[in-house]
Every structure is written in structure tokens, then in C-alpha cells.
Design a protein around this motif. Structure first.
Motif, PDB file in Angstrom:
ATOM      1  N   VAL A   1      50.724 -28.919   5.420  1.00 27.26           N
ATOM      2  CA  VAL A   1      51.055 -28.128   4.232  1.00 27.26           C
ATOM      3  C   VAL A   1      51.085 -26.634   4.556  1.00 27.26           C
ATOM      4  CG1 VAL A   1      50.225 -27.438   1.942  1.00 27.26           C
ATOM      5  CG2 VAL A   1      50.240 -29.859   2.594  1.00 27.26           C
ATOM      6  N   GLU A   2      50.098 -26.173   5.288  1.00 21.93           N
ATOM      7  CA  GLU A   2      50.036 -24.745   5.598  1.00 21.93           C
ATOM      8  C   GLU A   2      51.150 -24.326   6.557  1.00 21.93           C
ATOM      9  OE1 GLU A   2      46.006 -24.394   6.864  1.00 21.93           O
ATOM     10  OE2 GLU A   2      45.222 -24.447   4.813  1.00 21.93           O
ATOM     11  N   TRP A   3      51.530 -25.222   7.471  1.00 19.07           N
ATOM     12  CA  TRP A   3      52.677 -24.930   8.336  1.00 19.07           C
ATOM     13  C   TRP A   3      53.948 -24.820   7.500  1.00 19.07           C
ATOM     14  CZ3 TRP A   3      56.972 -28.157   9.096  1.00 19.07           C
ATOM     15  CH2 TRP A   3      57.886 -27.683  10.051  1.00 19.07           C
ATOM     16  N   CYS A   4      54.144 -25.748   6.575  1.00 16.25           N
ATOM     17  CA  CYS A   4      55.324 -25.714   5.711  1.00 16.25           C
ATOM     18  C   CYS A   4      55.384 -24.426   4.900  1.00 16.25           C
ATOM     19  CB  CYS A   4      55.317 -26.906   4.749  1.00 16.25           C
ATOM     20  SG  CYS A   4      55.621 -28.499   5.528  1.00 16.25           S
ATOM     21  N   ALA A   5      54.241 -24.025   4.355  1.00 18.21           N
ATOM     22  CA  ALA A   5      54.198 -22.811   3.530  1.00 18.21           C
ATOM     23  C   ALA A   5      54.665 -21.604   4.328  1.00 18.21           C
ATOM     24  CB  ALA A   5      52.781 -22.589   3.004  1.00 18.21           C
ATOM     25  N   ASP A   6      54.333 -21.566   5.599  1.00 14.12           N
ATOM     26  CA  ASP A   6      54.707 -20.448   6.456  1.00 14.12           C
ATOM     27  C   ASP A   6      56.179 -20.510   6.859  1.00 14.12           C
ATOM     28  OD1 ASP A   6      54.108 -18.124   8.176  1.00 14.12           O
ATOM     29  OD2 ASP A   6      54.469 -19.532   9.809  1.00 14.12           O
ATOM     30  N   ILE A   7      56.655 -21.688   7.227  1.00 12.35           N
ATOM     31  CA  ILE A   7      58.024 -21.839   7.733  1.00 12.35           C
ATOM     32  C   ILE A   7      59.056 -21.758   6.607  1.00 12.35           C
ATOM     33  CG2 ILE A   7      59.652 -23.430   8.844  1.00 12.35           C
ATOM     34  CD1 ILE A   7      57.764 -22.113  10.803  1.00 12.35           C
ATOM     35  N   PHE A   8      58.790 -22.409   5.489  1.00 12.71           N
ATOM     36  CA  PHE A   8      59.788 -22.522   4.427  1.00 12.71           C
ATOM     37  C   PHE A   8      59.582 -21.500   3.306  1.00 12.71           C
ATOM     38  CE2 PHE A   8      59.215 -26.986   6.064  1.00 12.71           C
ATOM     39  CZ  PHE A   8      60.304 -26.907   6.931  1.00 12.71           C
TER      40      PHE A   8
ATOM     41  N   PRO B   1      45.222 -31.202  14.955  1.00 17.37           N
ATOM     42  CA  PRO B   1      44.486 -31.567  13.741  1.00 17.37           C
ATOM     43  C   PRO B   1      45.272 -32.383  12.731  1.00 17.37           C
ATOM     44  CG  PRO B   1      45.120 -29.246  13.701  1.00 17.37           C
ATOM     45  CD  PRO B   1      45.445 -29.755  15.069  1.00 17.37           C
ATOM     46  N   SER B   2      46.542 -32.643  12.998  1.00 10.44           N
ATOM     47  CA  SER B   2      47.327 -33.490  12.085  1.00 10.44           C
ATOM     48  C   SER B   2      47.201 -34.969  12.416  1.00 10.44           C
ATOM     49  CB  SER B   2      48.803 -33.093  12.133  1.00 10.44           C
ATOM     50  OG  SER B   2      49.356 -33.384  13.408  1.00 10.44           O
ATOM     51  N   VAL B   3      46.579 -35.313  13.543  1.00  8.50           N
ATOM     52  CA  VAL B   3      46.549 -36.706  14.014  1.00  8.50           C
ATOM     53  C   VAL B   3      45.514 -37.537  13.247  1.00  8.50           C
ATOM     54  CG1 VAL B   3      46.028 -38.192  15.989  1.00  8.50           C
ATOM     55  CG2 VAL B   3      47.426 -36.143  16.308  1.00  8.50           C
ATOM     56  N   THR B   4      45.933 -38.705  12.787  1.00 10.83           N
ATOM     57  CA  THR B   4      45.084 -39.615  12.030  1.00 10.83           C
ATOM     58  C   THR B   4      43.843 -40.055  12.807  1.00 10.83           C
ATOM     59  OG1 THR B   4      45.024 -41.769  10.916  1.00 10.83           O
ATOM     60  CG2 THR B   4      46.409 -41.604  12.859  1.00 10.83           C
ATOM     61  N   TYR B   5      42.820 -40.470  12.068  1.00 10.38           N
ATOM     62  CA  TYR B   5      41.664 -41.130  12.684  1.00 10.38           C
ATOM     63  C   TYR B   5      42.032 -42.523  13.185  1.00 10.38           C
ATOM     64  CZ  TYR B   5      38.243 -37.758  10.772  1.00 10.38           C
ATOM     65  OH  TYR B   5      37.513 -36.646  10.474  1.00 10.38           O
TER      66      TYR B   5
ATOM     67  N   ASP C   1      56.022 -32.633  -0.979  1.00  6.78           N
ATOM     68  CA  ASP C   1      56.453 -32.329  -2.340  1.00  6.78           C
ATOM     69  C   ASP C   1      55.278 -31.904  -3.219  1.00  6.78           C
ATOM     70  OD1 ASP C   1      58.888 -33.325  -1.392  1.00  6.78           O
ATOM     71  OD2 ASP C   1      58.525 -35.317  -2.242  1.00  6.78           O
ATOM     72  N   VAL C   2      54.247 -32.721  -3.234  1.00  8.30           N
ATOM     73  CA  VAL C   2      53.129 -32.491  -4.148  1.00  8.30           C
ATOM     74  C   VAL C   2      52.294 -31.290  -3.725  1.00  8.30           C
ATOM     75  CG1 VAL C   2      50.988 -33.461  -5.067  1.00  8.30           C
ATOM     76  CG2 VAL C   2      53.022 -34.915  -4.837  1.00  8.30           C
ATOM     77  N   TYR C   3      51.871 -31.272  -2.473  1.00  3.53           N
ATOM     78  CA  TYR C   3      50.870 -30.278  -2.089  1.00  3.53           C
ATOM     79  C   TYR C   3      51.466 -28.909  -1.766  1.00  3.53           C
ATOM     80  CZ  TYR C   3      47.538 -34.027  -2.403  1.00  3.53           C
ATOM     81  OH  TYR C   3      46.758 -35.039  -2.892  1.00  3.53           O
ATOM     82  N   ASN C   4      52.712 -28.845  -1.315  1.00  4.70           N
ATOM     83  CA  ASN C   4      53.304 -27.528  -1.143  1.00  4.70           C
ATOM     84  C   ASN C   4      53.653 -26.898  -2.484  1.00  4.70           C
ATOM     85  OD1 ASN C   4      54.031 -28.369   1.975  1.00  4.70           O
ATOM     86  ND2 ASN C   4      53.840 -26.162   1.630  1.00  4.70           N
ATOM     87  N   THR C   5      53.955 -27.719  -3.476  1.00  2.00           N
ATOM     88  CA  THR C   5      54.106 -27.206  -4.831  1.00  2.00           C
ATOM     89  C   THR C   5      52.800 -26.564  -5.299  1.00  2.00           C
ATOM     90  OG1 THR C   5      55.789 -28.831  -5.444  1.00  2.00           O
ATOM     91  CG2 THR C   5      54.547 -27.833  -7.233  1.00  2.00           C
TER      92      THR C   5
ATOM     93  N   ALA D   1      42.974 -23.063   2.298  1.00  2.00           N
ATOM     94  CA  ALA D   1      42.146 -24.142   1.760  1.00  2.00           C
ATOM     95  C   ALA D   1      41.625 -25.016   2.886  1.00  2.00           C
ATOM     96  CB  ALA D   1      42.976 -24.987   0.797  1.00  2.00           C
ATOM     97  N   TYR D   2      40.485 -25.650   2.658  1.00  2.00           N
ATOM     98  CA  TYR D   2      40.005 -26.621   3.632  1.00  2.00           C
ATOM     99  C   TYR D   2      39.916 -28.008   3.025  1.00  2.00           C
ATOM    100  CZ  TYR D   2      35.253 -26.612   1.659  1.00  2.00           C
ATOM    101  OH  TYR D   2      34.172 -26.756   0.839  1.00  2.00           O
ATOM    102  N   ILE D   3      40.048 -28.123   1.685  1.00  2.00           N
ATOM    103  CA  ILE D   3      40.207 -29.426   1.048  1.00  2.00           C
ATOM    104  C   ILE D   3      41.345 -29.311   0.036  1.00  2.00           C
ATOM    105  CG2 ILE D   3      37.901 -30.367   1.427  1.00  2.00           C
ATOM    106  CD1 ILE D   3      37.091 -29.368  -1.309  1.00  2.00           C
ATOM    107  N   LEU D   4      42.007 -30.430  -0.226  1.00  2.00           N
ATOM    108  CA  LEU D   4      43.271 -30.405  -0.956  1.00  2.00           C
ATOM    109  C   LEU D   4      43.152 -29.863  -2.377  1.00  2.00           C
ATOM    110  CD1 LEU D   4      44.744 -33.801   0.256  1.00  2.00           C
ATOM    111  CD2 LEU D   4      45.673 -31.539   0.726  1.00  2.00           C
ATOM    112  N   GLN D   5      42.065 -30.187  -3.081  1.00  2.00           N
ATOM    113  CA  GLN D   5      41.966 -29.771  -4.472  1.00  2.00           C
ATOM    114  C   GLN D   5      41.884 -28.261  -4.636  1.00  2.00           C
ATOM    115  OE1 GLN D   5      40.009 -31.930  -2.834  1.00  2.00           O
ATOM    116  NE2 GLN D   5      37.934 -32.019  -3.691  1.00  2.00           N
ATOM    117  N   GLN D   6      41.533 -27.550  -3.568  1.00  2.00           N
ATOM    118  CA  GLN D   6      41.497 -26.090  -3.662  1.00  2.00           C
ATOM    119  C   GLN D   6      42.890 -25.497  -3.870  1.00  2.00           C
ATOM    120  OE1 GLN D   6      39.422 -25.105  -0.028  1.00  2.00           O
ATOM    121  NE2 GLN D   6      37.449 -24.953  -1.082  1.00  2.00           N
ATOM    122  N   LEU D   7      43.926 -26.218  -3.450  1.00  2.00           N
ATOM    123  CA  LEU D   7      45.289 -25.751  -3.685  1.00  2.00           C
ATOM    124  C   LEU D   7      45.557 -25.657  -5.179  1.00  2.00           C
ATOM    125  CD1 LEU D   7      47.206 -27.929  -1.052  1.00  2.00           C
ATOM    126  CD2 LEU D   7      46.385 -25.582  -0.769  1.00  2.00           C
TER     127      LEU D   7
END
Length: 532
Positions: A191-198, A371-375, A220-224, A2-8
Motif C-alpha cells: 500500500v505504501e509503495w502504491c501511494a508513492d508511485i501512483f 516484507p511483502s512475503v507471506t508467512y 482498491d480498499v486500502y489505498n483509498t 501506518a504499521y497496522i491497517l486500521q490506522q489508515l
């Protein structure tokens, strides 16, 4: 990918339409229902004038509508701002004004508790709990209005991964909370790192212990949603009772748990845990504060079938390093590493000589790039410039890096160890707290002349907060009165547990309050054992 959250959600709703997506307070939604209701909310918001990038506040205790609101806002192109339902109304009002929230999704009791000027500045409020008695010219809407809007598709809004998705407010050193801006890319990198590791799958059942304004909830929310798994929300009342919480983990068949260490410590001490009752649990993640080694050892011994991971990272980067607990090494370790960098992220320690630490044993401040670093921080360019810096360690192209303010040491095996904070930020029960915000609340009391907040190390909650106060001549107040006063300005977890009164506070040679001496004295008093 996904490239935006709602696609999950869209992906999992197509694959598992009738599967339970989220449960809270005895109510649940399937993936189909979650997709449809969030589509309807997105259409309502767009029709009512919400533009891409507009901020929407989410202000009510956890329930299934929380997840609908989060996803509906991003589907509409908006930026959601989770507001602590237990915070003082003044703090919530400040956040609403600071980031220019235009729409508030809330409950009637929460809306009524806000200052009338804050309410009037909103475009409208959407009430999840009841039909409003007065619509106030169409500016207070019932949740039932969602039924009037299309459910089978989301509005067409052009979004990219670099658009903001949400803003999380954390404690600020100036006495005011600061809004950390997070993009879709920031969240999805994690989220994508978590999906791969866990290896989260559709068969997993994830808990949501953290409040939604706390960055642990992003996992919790987005990896679900990413896996098509099921999310079971730990509501505020349940979180207070370890025995009930343990029963919740068992009865809901939780397979992945994520919380601050202090929550796990309370479960260990008061919930009579057993491996048999928690046989479905396969992963425990913890973050937000240091886990006392004696309690971690107990947890590892109690649940030998469960993988344990220490996750580290400020809100500004989500998780940037991790360490999988090695049971065979625990007995010989006096502290736990924060680990190595997550994939697609680089971390490095920078010494006082402004050089990257490469030798084992070297110490420095931890920096993060990727790419995880805030603006940066909403409406605070000075704070952003101070913390989100040009990466001067590679001169070939322009990019940013985040300075965490955390001091770390590089070990022989490549793991980093956390040493402490450069500034006055502390951790208590997993919350990041700036002592300056507590002092600001105390100093706003008319009788208070000087105030210093002090963190007392505690192996269960991380730090306990005390304060030392001096009054103006002829003025005064009791500790209980000051604590009650603070409760109207800062969250409960920031209120000092004890307040000491002095005629005046000690000063340094430059005339500043001597915080070092006060801290040392307070810690010494707290740790002194008085003989019977």
C-alpha cells in the motif's frame, strides 16, 4: 506511516470526516460513519469472545458492509477471511473448517445454504440483511446490534505489524483451496509503495472491480483509505455488462482503475469507449494475467491521457514487480515485461543450476524476498516449506524468500519477462487456477475413471478450460451433467467449457496419464480452422 491497517482509516477519518469513503449499490458511507461502524463491530466481536488472531469469515456479495466488516475485524484483533459469495457451499464450508472460522458475517440466504454442521461449529453468525427469525440461543445476531456499542473509539487491542490481518484462499494443487496468510506488514508494504508511485490523493476516485477474496482488492480498499479518497465498488451484477461498466466509470468520475486485463479487453470490444467519456481517468492498473498486445495497443491509443501500468505478483507477495507502459515502444514489442522490483522488495531469477541469473537473456524461476512475503499457508506446513524457503543466497542471518513457480527472463534493460509456469497453475480471467482442483472435482463423480483438465490459450481471457474424461465401464454422463456436478464443488470460473470423452486416456512409459499429449491435441483442435 501506518504499521497496522486500521490506522489508515483512523487517519483519514480525522482529516476528512464528512467525505465519501465507500459507495456500493446506491448506498455510501462517510469516513466518520465508516470509522464509527467498524468501531462498533469491533466492540461487539470482542464482547462476544473474539480473541486476537481468531478468524472471521465475510460471506456476502459486495456492499458497504463489506468494508465495515474488514475493518471491524482487524480493529478487534481478528483475522478476516473473505469468502466467495458465488462459490459452491461445499468449498466455502471447507474453508470455514480449514482455518477454524469462529464468527461468520453473512446474509441469511448464504447462512442457510451452508451445511448445518458447519453452522453449528461457529460461535455465532452476524446477519447484515435482516433480523434473524430465531436467535438460536444468541448464536444468530442482527446487524442492528452494532448500535448498542461505542462508536467513538475502537477496543484496546495490542497489535504489531507482524500480526495476521487476513487470509486469502487460492486454488490448490491437491484439489482443495489453500489459505495464504497475510500480515499487516505484508499489506502495508504494498500500500505504501502504491501511494508513492501512483500519487493517490484525497481527490481520487478508485474503482473496486476485483472480488474481495482476490488480492487485487487490497489496493482498491486500502489505498483509498490511505489517501482519504473515495472507493466505488463494482458489484457482481455490474461487472458482467461492459456497457454498464463503462457508464459506471464515467458517471462516478473514476480516476484510478485496477482490474484483470480480460475485463479491460471486454470494455474495449463491447463498451464503445471514448477518451471524452473517460476524461477523468488518469491511471489504469492491470494484473493477474497476460494482456494481449493488440488490445493493450488499442487501449493506449484510445486513452492517450491515461498512464498504464502492468503489475505482477502472486497473492503470496501481493505485487512485487511493475512496468509502466511506454507507448512509443508498444508497436515494436511482441510481449510486455512484468518489469522491475517494487521498492522495499527484491526479486531475482534462479537458474536450474541454483544460481541467481545476472546476465541478460538468462532464464530461471522468480524468487521474492522482503516484507511483502507471506508467512505461508494456513494449516499446511508441507506446502509452506516447499514455497517459503530459507534464503540460502545470503548466509548472514535467517530470512525467508518465496518461490513463485513462474519462469522469467532477464532483459538488457533490467526488466523481467514472464515465460510461463513451472507447474499446472494457469490464469483465466485473472483467477489463479490449479488444474488439479478441477480434476479432483471431476474425479469425485462416481462415473468418472480418469480426468485431465487442459488450458487452451485465449488472447481475451488468458486460458479457456477444457477437460478430457474416461468413464468406468458401464457408467457415463453427459457433458452438461458433469458441468452441473462441478458447479456444486468448484467456482463457476473453474468449470470446463467443453468436455471430451474417451474410452481411456493416453499414458506415458511410466504409466502416468500423458498430459503433454492431451494438452497438445486439445490446443491443436481448438486452433484448427475448418474450411467451409
Amino acid at each position: 506511516m501506518a504499521y497496522i491497517l486500521q490506522q489508515l482509516l483512523q487517519k483519514s477519518a480525522a482529516r476528512y470526516p464528512e467525505k465519501l469513503a465507500v459507495w456500493a449499490r446506491g448506498r455510501s458511507l462517510t469516513y466518520r460513519e465508516l470509522e464509527q461502524r467498524s468501531n462498533q463491530l469491533a466492540h461487539l466481536l470482542r464482547e462476544r469472545g473474539l480473541r486476537k488472531g481468531d478468524r472471521v469469515g465475510i460471506y456476502f456479495p459486495k456492499c458497504v458492509e463489506s468494508v465495515i466488516a474488514m475493518l471491524g475485524v482487524v480493529k478487534a484483533g481478528g483475522v478476516y477471511v473473505p469468502l466467495d459469495p458465488q462459490a459452491p457451499a461445499e468449498r466455502v464450508g471447507y474453508i470455514i473448517g480449514n482455518c477454524g472460522i469462529r464468527v461468520l458475517v453473512t446474509r441469511e440466504d448464504k447462512r442457510k445454504g451452508l451445511d448445518s454442521a458447519i453452522i453449528e461449529a461457529l460461535d455465532f453468525s452476524l446477519l447484515i440483511d435482516e433480523a434473524p427469525k430465531h436467535s438460536n440461543g444468541g448464536r444468530v445476531l442482527p446487524w442492528t446490534m452494532l448500535e448498542q456499542y461505542p462508536a467513538d473509539h475502537a477496543p484496546k487491542v495490542v497489535l504489531t505489524e507482524t500480526d495476521l490481518a487476513y487470509i486469502l484462499y487460492t486454488s490448490g494443487s491437491t484439489g482443495r483451496p489453500k489459505g495464504v496468510m497475510l500480515t499487516h506488514q505484508n499489506a502495508l508494504t504494498f500500500v505504501e509503495w502504491c501511494a508513492d508511485i501512483f500519487k493517490v490523493t484525497s481527490e481520487d476516485r478508485l474503482s473496486n472491480h476485483a472480488p474481495l477474496h482476490f488480492d487485487l482488492s487490497v489496493f482498491d480498499v486500502y489505498n483509498t483509505l490511505e489517501a482519504g479518497a473515495s472507493l466505488y465498488m463494482v458489484t457482481e451484477d455490474l461487472a458482467l455488462f461492459p456497457v454498464k461498466l463503462a457508464e459506471f466509470i464515467e458517471s462516478k468520475g473514476i480516476t484510478i482503475w485496477y482490474s484483470v486485463p480480460s475485463a479491460l479487453t471486454l470494455l474495449l470490444l463491447h463498451a464503445n469507449l471514448s477518451a471524452e467519456k473517460l476524461e477523468k481517468l488518469r491511471i489504469i492498473l492491470f494484473a493477474g494475467e497476460v494482456f494481449p498486445m493488440k488490445y493493450l495497443q488499442q487501449l493506449a491509443n484510445l486513452l492517450p491521457h491515461v498512464d498504464l501500468f502492468n503489475l505482477y505478483g502472486p497473492t503470496e507477495t501481493n505485487v512485487c514487480t511493475y512496468y509502466k507502459v511506454e507507448r512509443e515502444r508498444l508497436a515494436s514489442m511482441d510481449k510486455l515485461p512484468i518489469g522491475i522490483a517494487c521498492e522495499n522488495t527484491e526479486v531475482f531469477a534462479v537458474s536450474d543450476q541454483n544460481e541467481i541469473v545476472t546476465q541478460p537473456g538468462g532464464t530461471g524461476e522468480l524468487y521474492v524476498r522482503g516484507p511483502s512475503v507471506t508467512y505461508g499457508y494456513w494449516a499446511d506446513t508441507e506446502k509452506t516449506k516447499k514455497m517459503v524457503l530459507p534464503n540460502t543466497f545470503q548466509p548472514h542471518f535467517e530470512e525467508k524468500m518465496y518461490r513463485t513457480g513462474d519462469l522469467v527472463q532477464l532483459a538488457e534493460d533490467g526488466n523481467y519477462y514472464f515465460l510461463g509456469r513451472r507447474d499446472s497453475m494457469i490464469k483465466s480471467r485473472g483467477y489463479r487456477i490449479e488444474l488439479g482442483e478441477i480434476e479432483s472435482a471431476l474425479l469425485s463423480h462416481a462415473a468418472v475413471k480418469e480426468a485431465v483438465a487442459v488450458a487452451i490459450p485465449d488472447e481475451i481471457v488468458g486460458s479457456r478450460i477444457q477437460a478430457v474424461v474416461a468413464f468406468h465401464d458401464g457408467s457415463g454422463a453427459s457433458a452438461a451433467e458433469l458441468q452441473q456436478y462441478c458447479g456444486t464443488r468448484i467456482p463457476r470460473y473453474m468449470i470446463p467449457e467443453a468436455i471430451e470423452f474417451r474410452d481411456q486416456l493416453p499414458k506415458t512409459s511410466t504409466g502416468k496419464v500423458d498430459r503433454v499429449t492431451l494438452t497438445q491435441e486439445s490446443v491443436r483442435q481448438a486452433t484448427t480452422v475448418v474450411a467451409p
